[in-house]
Each structure stands twice: as structure tokens, then as C-alpha cells.
Scaffold this motif. Structure first.
Motif, short mmCIF file in Angstrom:
data_model
loop_
_atom_site.label_atom_id
_atom_site.label_comp_id
_atom_site.label_asym_id
_atom_site.label_seq_id
_atom_site.Cartn_x
_atom_site.Cartn_y
_atom_site.Cartn_z
N ASP A 37 38.99 43.51 38.59
CA ASP A 37 37.80 42.90 39.18
C ASP A 37 37.71 43.31 40.63
OD1 ASP A 37 37.08 41.27 36.88
OD2 ASP A 37 38.81 40.02 37.40
N VAL A 39 36.32 41.83 44.01
CA VAL A 39 35.95 40.51 44.51
C VAL A 39 35.57 40.63 45.98
CG1 VAL A 39 36.68 38.12 44.82
CG2 VAL A 39 37.56 39.44 42.89
N ASN A 41 34.03 38.40 49.21
CA ASN A 41 33.74 37.07 49.74
C ASN A 41 33.92 35.98 48.67
OD1 ASN A 41 33.04 35.73 52.23
ND2 ASN A 41 31.13 35.10 51.26
N GLU A 43 33.61 36.23 45.40
CA GLU A 43 32.82 36.38 44.19
C GLU A 43 33.08 37.73 43.52
OE1 GLU A 43 31.04 33.97 43.02
OE2 GLU A 43 31.14 32.64 44.77
N VAL A 45 32.09 40.98 41.96
CA VAL A 45 30.90 41.82 42.06
C VAL A 45 31.01 43.07 41.19
CG1 VAL A 45 30.31 41.00 44.37
CG2 VAL A 45 31.80 43.00 44.13
N SER A 75 37.23 41.88 50.86
CA SER A 75 37.13 42.35 49.46
C SER A 75 38.48 42.79 48.92
CB SER A 75 36.13 43.51 49.37
OG SER A 75 34.86 43.10 49.84
N TYR A 108 36.34 35.27 55.28
CA TYR A 108 35.51 34.60 54.29
C TYR A 108 34.37 33.86 54.99
CZ TYR A 108 34.04 31.36 50.66
OH TYR A 108 33.29 30.64 49.76
N GLU A 274 37.45 22.68 47.34
CA GLU A 274 37.15 24.10 47.24
C GLU A 274 37.79 24.78 48.43
OE1 GLU A 274 33.27 26.99 47.84
OE2 GLU A 274 33.01 25.17 46.62
N LYS A 295 38.79 32.38 46.03
CA LYS A 295 38.07 31.11 46.15
C LYS A 295 38.38 30.27 44.92
CE LYS A 295 33.56 30.80 45.61
NZ LYS A 295 32.10 30.91 45.85
#
Length: 408
Positions: A37, A39, A41, A43, A45, A75, A108, A274, A295
Motif C-alpha cells: 500500500d 499511504v 497523510n 490514507e 492512495v 508518505s 501529518y 484517533e 493513522k
């Protein structure tokens, strides 16, 4: 089990990743596949898979991986090593390990929900400040904070009729000793770290569009020398945002500190967390190899690590962002210019210190939030050497700069 592959960046410009086969006899193509994956920030992508990693035993190879480096945000390329077929020790699809490779540096950037009610015109509502010998009250559009001149911290934080503190804030330098703290805890207790007090020598208040409160104080145990000398500055803006800058000097003749930061007793309704840091399991400066930066969202009740003998647990290291939220989406959020650690628990450190078994523990009735500049490592001193220097909180000069945001 032991991770069978090690990955490292070979050439980011051409997306080349170097894989090293740590197995003694098996080609990786017959053993595992790689899913990955991208990632940015926090998330995902992008994602993909390498179905055949043709690398003989005890060798390595640079392989082009089909990913694009994100333009913005910190990232990572997260690589997962997945078993290709059934073995006696695990079934097909079992994850054998992972690697996380930094492919773009950054910090972040959280996205916090804006005002849920009608937007306020903060410019038309000036911040009011009143003070006496013991406290400073700062009141503005929808918020009222009470600062204690005797502690250098807030007794009350109320915004939009939501109270974020069930008890006054505290400075925090101790932790419930771990099994590996069995020797150093004697020195900590002799120095009075478990019974410290705070003495504030002076507090200055500057009134304006941003209210600044500066306190000079010392942390020490009764009849002991100073542990820390501190200057802490709080800046409250017209929207109720808080910036805290702290500079301290530690007494280097005393043992290294277990931790240093603030402790908050929040209403138990603030039960969701979180964060962007090392997770999802507990992590410390010397104990985070089974975790990764990302995250995460968790319930406070699910974060507790249930050791048979109660002790320090569930800290999260390397954090850039933290948000503690209740069921109505009211939140307390923290960001730092430098990484910090935190712990959120239903139990106090005093409860963990005084009970001998996990079944004896009683919940505090609060969400106990420890915001730490640093938490010393856990080491292995129950049966091995003492904690090595680089994992100790033993620096002389301590400073941090945190931004605190309450729901708008």
C-alpha cells in the motif's frame, strides 16, 4: 515468527526496492507473495501486489515496484509478506511480517471538523480576562477556561457547554513501574518522583487578542532538591485554541525520569481515540518493531494491555497528532512540532501501582490521558541489562511546543 524478508529503498526515482531473502534454503517465489500500500497523510492512495518474488535463499535483488510517490503529505510504502500455501505452522494467506519504507518526508496534517453550529464572528467578541491571587479566568466566544496560578495548569476547560476536564490538569513524571523497572524504581522513589509537588514562583498575564499566561515553577518532592525547573507559556486565541510552549531544565544529578508531560482526567464519555503515530499495538521508544507509523482509531477500552501484574502499558510513541472524542463528536486534539507520546486509559497509574493482580483493578470512572514529551523505554532489566542511555529521559534541557484544539 521471524520476518523472512527485509526490504529497503534502492532508488526512489525509479521505484526500485531491494529485497533480501533471509531464508536458508527456500526461494521466495515458492513461499510468499507481497502486497503493498502507498499511504499518504494516513490514507491509502495506491496498492498492488508482487505475486512472484524470484530471490534464491540468502541472496537479495532490487526490484521495480509499481507505485507513484504522492505529491503531498508524509508518505510510506507498506509491504506485507503473505504466505502462498498451507504449512504446518500457518495457513495460506497468513501474514509473515511487514516492512514500512518512508518514501516522502513530511508532517501529518489533520483534518478537524469545523463549527457544527452557526459560524461565529470571533472578531466581534473580545476575550475577557479576570484574575485574582489564585486563578486566571479566560472567557470568549463559547468558551471559559480557568487557569490555576498555584499549579501552572488549567483547572477547567469548557467550550460550547462541554467540559473537557473532570479534574484539574497535573504535571506527570512517574509511571506504574514495569517488571523491567524493578531496579530503577527504587532510585525513582528515593528521589520522590512518585510523590512530587509543584511550586509556582510567578505568573504573568498579557491581555490582548491572544492572551498569554507565563508561569515559572519547579517540580520537587518535599525535602528533596528540585527535579525540574520550568517555564511554561500558554497562549489562548479568540477561538479558544491553546498553544503551549514549555522549556525546562532537569537536575542531572538525579536519576533519569520515567516520563514527563501532563495528565488529564477527562469525562469517561471521551472514549474514542484517533492518532497518527506508532500503532495499533502499544509502542515505546525502544519497543515499536511490531508497530508501524499510521493513522489509527481505537476505543480507549480496547487500548489497554492486560498484563497479569498491573504496570505501565498502552503508550504510543512517535505521535504527530492525537484526538480524543466523545459520542457527540466533541474532541480534544493535540499536534506537536516534534513527536510526542500519549497514553489513554480507564485506569490511573496509582491503581496500576498498588494492585498486585489484573483481576483486582478498578476503573477510575474517567478517561485518563497522559500527554508525554517523552516516556523512557521499558528495556529488559528484570532479567537483563539496565536500560541503555539513548532510551532514557535523561536530557538536561526539555522543550516542546504543542497546539491544543477543542471542538469548534
Amino acid at each position: 515468527m521471524i520476518r523472512p524478508v527485509r526490504a529497503s529503498v534502492y532508488d526512489l526515482n525509479s521505484c526500485m526496492i531491494y529485497f533480501e531473502n533471509k531464508l536458508d534454503f527456500t526461494n521466495l517465489k515458492d513461499y510468499l507473495k507481497v502486497t503493498y500500500d502507498v499511504v499518504a497523510n494516513g490514507e491509502v492512495v495506491g496498492s498492488g501486489m508482487i505475486d512472484e518474488l524470484d530471490i534464491p535463499a540468502k541472496t537479495g535483488k532490487a526490484i521495480k515496484v509499481n507505485f507513484t510517490i504522492p505529491k503531498e503529505g508524509i508518505s510510506f510504502l507498506n509491504l506485507h509478506y503473505i504466505l502462498k500455501k498451507d504449512f504446518s505452522f500457518a495457513k495460506k494467506g497468513h501474514e509473515l511480517g511487514f516492512d514500512q519504507l518512508l518514501i516522502k518526508e513530511g508532517r501529518y496534517q489533520p483534518e478537524l471538523k469545523e463549527e457544527k453550529k452557526d459560524e461565529k464572528d470571533y472578531n466581534k467578541i473580545p476575550v475577557q480576562v479576570t484574575e485574582d491571587e489564585r486563578r486566571v479566568v479566560i472567557a470568549g466566544s463559547g468558551f471559559r477556561y480557568v487557569y490555576n496560578k498555584l499549579t501552572g495548569l488549567f483547572d477547567s476547560l469548557v467550550k460550547n457547554q462541554v467540559s473537557y476536564l473532570a479534574k484539574p490538569m497535573e504535571f506527570n513524571i512517574f509511571r506504574a513501574p514495569t517488571d523491567n523497572d524493578r531496579n530503577i524504581k527504587v532510585q525513582w522513589q528515593d528521589a520522590g518522583y512518585d510523590r512530587h509537588t509543584v511550586r509556582v514562583y510567578k505568573t504573568e498575564v498579557k491581555k490582548g487578542e491572544v492572551v498569554e499566561i507565563t508561569s515559572v515553577l519547579a517540580i520537587a518532592a518535599i525535602q528533596r532538591e528540585h527535579i525540574l525547573d520550568i517555564e511554561v507559556k500558554w497562549a489562548i486565541d479568540k477561538e479558544g485554541g491553546i498553544q503551549v510552549k514549555l522549556n525546562g531544565k532537569r537536575n542531572t544529578s538525579m536519576p533519569f525520569l520515567p516520563r514527563f508531560g501532563f495528565r488529564m482526567f477527562m469525562p469517561k464519555e471521551f472514549s474514542k481515540v484517533e492518532y497518527f503515530g506508532y500503532g495499533p499495538y502499544e509502542s515505546y521508544i525502544d519497543k515499536h518493531r511490531c508497530t508501524y507509523l499510521g493513522k489509527f482509531k481505537q476505543k480507549v477500552s480496547d487500548m489497554y494491555e492486560d498484563y497479569i501484574r498491573p504496570q505501565e502499558n498502552s503508550s504510543h510513541y512517535g505521535c504527530q497528532f492525537l484526538k480524543v472524542e466523545d459520542g457527540d463528536e466533541n474532541y480534544f486534539a493535540v499536534t506537536g512540532k516534534e513527536d510526542f507520546s500519549f497514553n489513554a486509559s480507564e485506569y490511573t497509574q496509582e491503581e496500576l501501582m498498588t494492585k498486585g493482580h489484573n483481576y483486582e483493578l478498578e476503573k477510575s470512572g474517567f478517561t485518563v490521558l497522559c500527554l508525554d514529551y517523552k516516556n523512557s523505554g521499558v528495556g529488559s532489566n528484570s532479567c537483563g541489562p539496565e536500560l541503555i542511555k539513548k532510551y532514557r529521559l535523561d536530557e538536561e534541557n526539555i522543550s516542546f511546543d504543542w497546539k491544543i484544539t477543542l471542538s469548534r
